[in-house]
Write a protein that holds these residues in place. Structure first.
Motif, PDB file in Angstrom:
ATOM      1  N   GLN A 170       0.835  -1.187   0.000  1.00 47.71           N
ATOM      2  CA  GLN A 170       0.000   0.000   0.000  1.00 47.71           C
ATOM      3  C   GLN A 170       0.873   1.242   0.000  1.00 47.71           C
ATOM      4  OE1 GLN A 170      -2.475   0.100   3.389  1.00 47.71           O
ATOM      5  NE2 GLN A 170      -4.336   0.314   2.227  1.00 47.71           N
ATOM      6  N   GLN A 221       0.534   3.474  -3.049  1.00 49.04           N
ATOM      7  CA  GLN A 221      -0.603   4.320  -2.719  1.00 49.04           C
ATOM      8  C   GLN A 221      -0.597   5.603  -3.542  1.00 49.04           C
ATOM      9  OE1 GLN A 221      -0.810   5.461   1.360  1.00 49.04           O
ATOM     10  NE2 GLN A 221      -3.025   5.662   1.301  1.00 49.04           N
ATOM     11  N   PHE A 222       0.579   6.211  -3.662  1.00 49.05           N
ATOM     12  CA  PHE A 222       0.693   7.416  -4.479  1.00 49.05           C
ATOM     13  C   PHE A 222       1.803   7.181  -5.510  1.00 49.05           C
ATOM     14  CE2 PHE A 222      -0.339   8.636  -0.074  1.00 49.05           C
ATOM     15  CZ  PHE A 222      -1.661   8.979  -0.275  1.00 49.05           C
ATOM     16  N   GLU A 268       2.456   8.316  -8.166  1.00 46.41           N
ATOM     17  CA  GLU A 268       3.000   9.495  -8.855  1.00 46.41           C
ATOM     18  C   GLU A 268       4.072  10.192  -8.030  1.00 46.41           C
ATOM     19  OE1 GLU A 268       0.151   8.871  -7.440  1.00 46.41           O
ATOM     20  OE2 GLU A 268      -1.139  10.621  -7.196  1.00 46.41           O
ATOM     21  N   SER A 296      -2.265  10.672   3.362  1.00 52.36           N
ATOM     22  CA  SER A 296      -3.303   9.652   3.609  1.00 52.36           C
ATOM     23  C   SER A 296      -4.331  10.149   4.601  1.00 52.36           C
ATOM     24  CB  SER A 296      -2.694   8.379   4.181  1.00 52.36           C
ATOM     25  OG  SER A 296      -1.651   7.956   3.395  1.00 52.36           O
ATOM     26  N   LEU A 335      -6.914  12.733   2.976  1.00 57.12           N
ATOM     27  CA  LEU A 335      -7.624  12.382   1.749  1.00 57.12           C
ATOM     28  C   LEU A 335      -9.139  12.459   1.891  1.00 57.12           C
ATOM     29  CD1 LEU A 335      -5.692   9.313   0.313  1.00 57.12           C
ATOM     30  CD2 LEU A 335      -5.658  11.686  -0.451  1.00 57.12           C
ATOM     31  N   ASP A 336      -9.635  11.886   2.961  1.00 58.86           N
ATOM     32  CA  ASP A 336     -11.082  11.784   3.107  1.00 58.86           C
ATOM     33  C   ASP A 336     -11.681  12.948   3.854  1.00 58.86           C
ATOM     34  OD1 ASP A 336     -11.104   9.418   1.728  1.00 58.86           O
ATOM     35  OD2 ASP A 336     -10.682   8.241   3.518  1.00 58.86           O
ATOM     36  N   ALA A 373      -1.914  14.736  -5.831  1.00 59.17           N
ATOM     37  CA  ALA A 373      -2.136  13.419  -5.215  1.00 59.17           C
ATOM     38  C   ALA A 373      -3.285  13.501  -4.209  1.00 59.17           C
ATOM     39  CB  ALA A 373      -0.860  12.937  -4.532  1.00 59.17           C
ATOM     40  N   TYR A 427      -6.538  13.771  -6.429  1.00 62.43           N
ATOM     41  CA  TYR A 427      -6.903  12.611  -7.250  1.00 62.43           C
ATOM     42  C   TYR A 427      -7.043  11.308  -6.469  1.00 62.43           C
ATOM     43  CZ  TYR A 427      -6.712  15.510 -11.362  1.00 62.43           C
ATOM     44  OH  TYR A 427      -6.975  16.485 -12.290  1.00 62.43           O
ATOM     45  N   ASN A 428      -6.623  11.322  -5.219  1.00 60.04           N
ATOM     46  CA  ASN A 428      -6.849  10.128  -4.400  1.00 60.04           C
ATOM     47  C   ASN A 428      -7.954  10.351  -3.384  1.00 60.04           C
ATOM     48  OD1 ASN A 428      -4.596   8.087  -5.116  1.00 60.04           O
ATOM     49  ND2 ASN A 428      -3.540  10.044  -4.976  1.00 60.04           N
ATOM     50  N   GLY A 429      -8.536  11.537  -3.410  1.00 62.64           N
ATOM     51  CA  GLY A 429      -9.540  11.862  -2.401  1.00 62.64           C
ATOM     52  C   GLY A 429     -10.967  11.788  -2.932  1.00 62.64           C
ATOM     53  N   LYS A 489     -12.142  13.442  -6.463  1.00 62.15           N
ATOM     54  CA  LYS A 489     -11.348  13.128  -7.655  1.00 62.15           C
ATOM     55  C   LYS A 489     -12.127  13.246  -8.963  1.00 62.15           C
ATOM     56  CE  LYS A 489     -11.691   8.091  -7.149  1.00 62.15           C
ATOM     57  NZ  LYS A 489     -11.835   7.922  -5.676  1.00 62.15           N
TER      58      LYS A 489
END
Ligand SMILES: Nc1ncnc2c1ncn2[C@@H]1O[C@H](COP(=O)(O)OP(=O)(O)O)[C@@H](O)[C@H]1O
Ligand SMILES: [Mg+2]
Length: 491
Positions: free
Chosen positions: A187, A191-192, A194, A210, A213-214, A235, A238-240, A243
């Protein structure tokens, strides 16, 4: 499950079979050990008992894993209580059955038995083929002659099955633990994808990313130019949760006051020369998504006031309009200045600073995470060789060495440019030092006028900071002992 004497006498094989079935169905180690202990106690109608297990395959040490009717405190001296008995079992791997320990010559001279007034003792080894993995011990204080040879034989047979079940459960547990670790590692690495890096400092950045994100929380990213602030902002977006909505990046420096306002908030047709039609501002365009305000430290005081209002009220007004519009935009701001200093010197409103700096991420400069240089170099080599349709096997050791040694003033951006250029220049399929065209590094370490003492200190600190403050590694690179390094640090 209870094996009364009559049960096991009637059909001990059937009882053994049933017990084996039962323990083989328990996969978790703790419940299994408890069940085995219970069965041992019940089978022999013992008063108390415990089980010893080898702590690991390699160690010769045995430690208590479960106990019955022995207090927490006493578990500590379990080995003391039982040492004489257990030692013999562990040494010889043989079952011990003593009807009356006090009278038994086996225990002559053993104080622990006497002290505890134990009368009946049984101890059976836990064995897998010839290998001893532990022992089950049970005893009674009052009832002399309680344990019969039959019940102890039964316990021995049972212990052989239990040993295999325990070994399997331990194996299973070790695999599960390893699996959890591997999953975490996976993970962390992917996870990122990029954001390239695996140093302690960049992993700390991953952790903060991390955790935000939420949420809708405003994030401030500080760090020198080229350290990857925008990469991190993307990041987060786009991971939250946002996105699927727009990510809009906006450079706040170098725009006139009026243009900046119209860009961010939009304008009404005719509100100023050149405003030939109504225009949405970036806050409206980014509605539902994320607005990345780059170089936030450069905005004028008037603009700061307007930004503060959006951050507080979630409302904007287009230039030349009176109508108020609601927007829902997550703000991520970045700066290469030390923002708190800007507050202190009066260039930045304090209230805006605290609005922006709810969560802050400090991007480490590349010189503080030099361990990431090879990773980044290979990443960019792959990126640019794909673009240019050239194929490379990698870097020559010499080239890698100069990449590692170079003082990256321009951080990741400078490294990226260096590799991009090398890909164009290189003729062979390995990137060589000459392709890198790196300026010879003039290092503050070597400034003239530096005393030897200062040089010493700078070199120690520099080496430490380039190695995640890992003293062992720094000492190794400097060719000194860890103790010497610690001593220098104290000084
Ligand atoms: N950790 C990283 N992994 C991969 N590329 C990176 C990383 N950090 C920076 N870069 C690259 O370096 C360049 C500069 O990054 P950027 O985010 O624009 O820096 P900053 O905003 O701090 O000036 C970009 O091309 C970016 O893709
Ligand atoms: Mg930038």
């Amino acid at each position: 499950m209870s094996i009364t004497n009559s049960d096991s006498e009637k059909n001990p094989f059937k009882a053994l079979y049933e017990i084996s079935q039962l323990i083989n169905s328990i996969q978790e180690l703790d419940p299994l050990l408890n069940k085995v202990m219970d069965i041992a106690i019940e089978t022999l109608t013992a008063e108390r008992g415990f089980m010893l297990l080898k702590s690991s395959e390699s160690s010769g040490e045995f430690s208590a894993s479960v106990a019955r009717n022995i207090s927490e405190k006493k578990i500590a001296d379990i080995t003391e209580i039982s040492s004489s008995v257990v030692k013999q079992v562990l040494a010889k791997g043989e079952t011990i059955l003593s009807y009356d320990a006090l009278q038994d010559e086996l225990f002559a001279g053993s104080e622990s038995i006497a002290i505890q007034q134990i009368r009946s003792v049984a101890c059976v080894p836990l064995r897998i083929k010839k290998r001893l993995i532990g022992a089950i011990y049970v005893d009674n204080s009052k009832k002399v002659g309680r344990f019969t040879q039959e019940s102890v034989d039964f316990l021995s047979a049972f212990a052989n099955h239990a040993a295999i079940a325990i070994e399997n459960a331990r194996f299973c547990q070790a695999l599960k633990e390893e699996n959890v670790l591997l999953k975490k590692e996976m993970q962390r690495v992917s996870q990122f994808p990029e954001i390239i890096g695996n140093s302690k400092k960049i992993r700390e950045v991953f952790d903060i990313i991390s955790s935000v994100l939420d949420s809708e929380i405003t994030v401030l990213i500080e760090g020198e130019s080229g350290t990857g602030k925008e990469v991190v902002a993307r990041a987060i977006h786009y991971n939250g949760m946002r996105k699927d909505k727009p990510f809009v990046a906006f450079f706040c420096g170098a725009l006139s006051e009026n243009l900046l306002e119209s860009e961010l908030f939009g304008h009404k047709k005719g509100s100023f020369t050149g405003a030939v039609q109504d225009k949405k501002g970036l806050f409206e365009i980014a509605d539902g998504g994320t607005l990345f305000l780059d170089e936030i430290g450069d905005v004028s005081p008037q603009m700061q006031t307007k930004l503060l209002r959006v951050l507080q009220e979630g409302e904007i007004k287009r230039v030349g309009e009176t109508q108020i519009r609601k927007v829902n935009v997550r703000i991520i701001a970045a700066t290469n200045k030390v923002l708190i200093d800007e507050v202190k010197s009066g260039n930045l409103r304090e209230d805006l600073y605290y609005r922006l700096n709810v969560i802050s991420i400090m991007m480490p400069p590349l010189r503080e995470r030099k361990g990431d240089v090879p990773l980044l170099a290979h990443h960019f080599l792959e990126k640019y060789s794909k673009k240019s349709n050239k194929e490379f096997k990698g870097f020559t050791p010499d080239a890698l060495n100069s990449l590692n040694k170079y003082h990256w003033h321009g951080n990741v951006r400078e490294l990226e440019n260096t590799i991009e250029r090398a890909v164009v220049l290189a003729k062979a399929n390995l990137i060589d030092t000459k392709d890198l065209k790196m300026p010879s590094s003039s290092d503050e370490l070597f400034e003239s006028g530096v005393t030897l003492k200062d040089f010493n200190k700078r070199l120690v600190l520099k080496t430490l900071s380039e190695n995640d403050n890992n003293k062992t590694k720094a000492a190794e690179i400097l060719g000194v002992s860890r103790r010497w390094l610690q001593y220098q640090l104290k000084k």
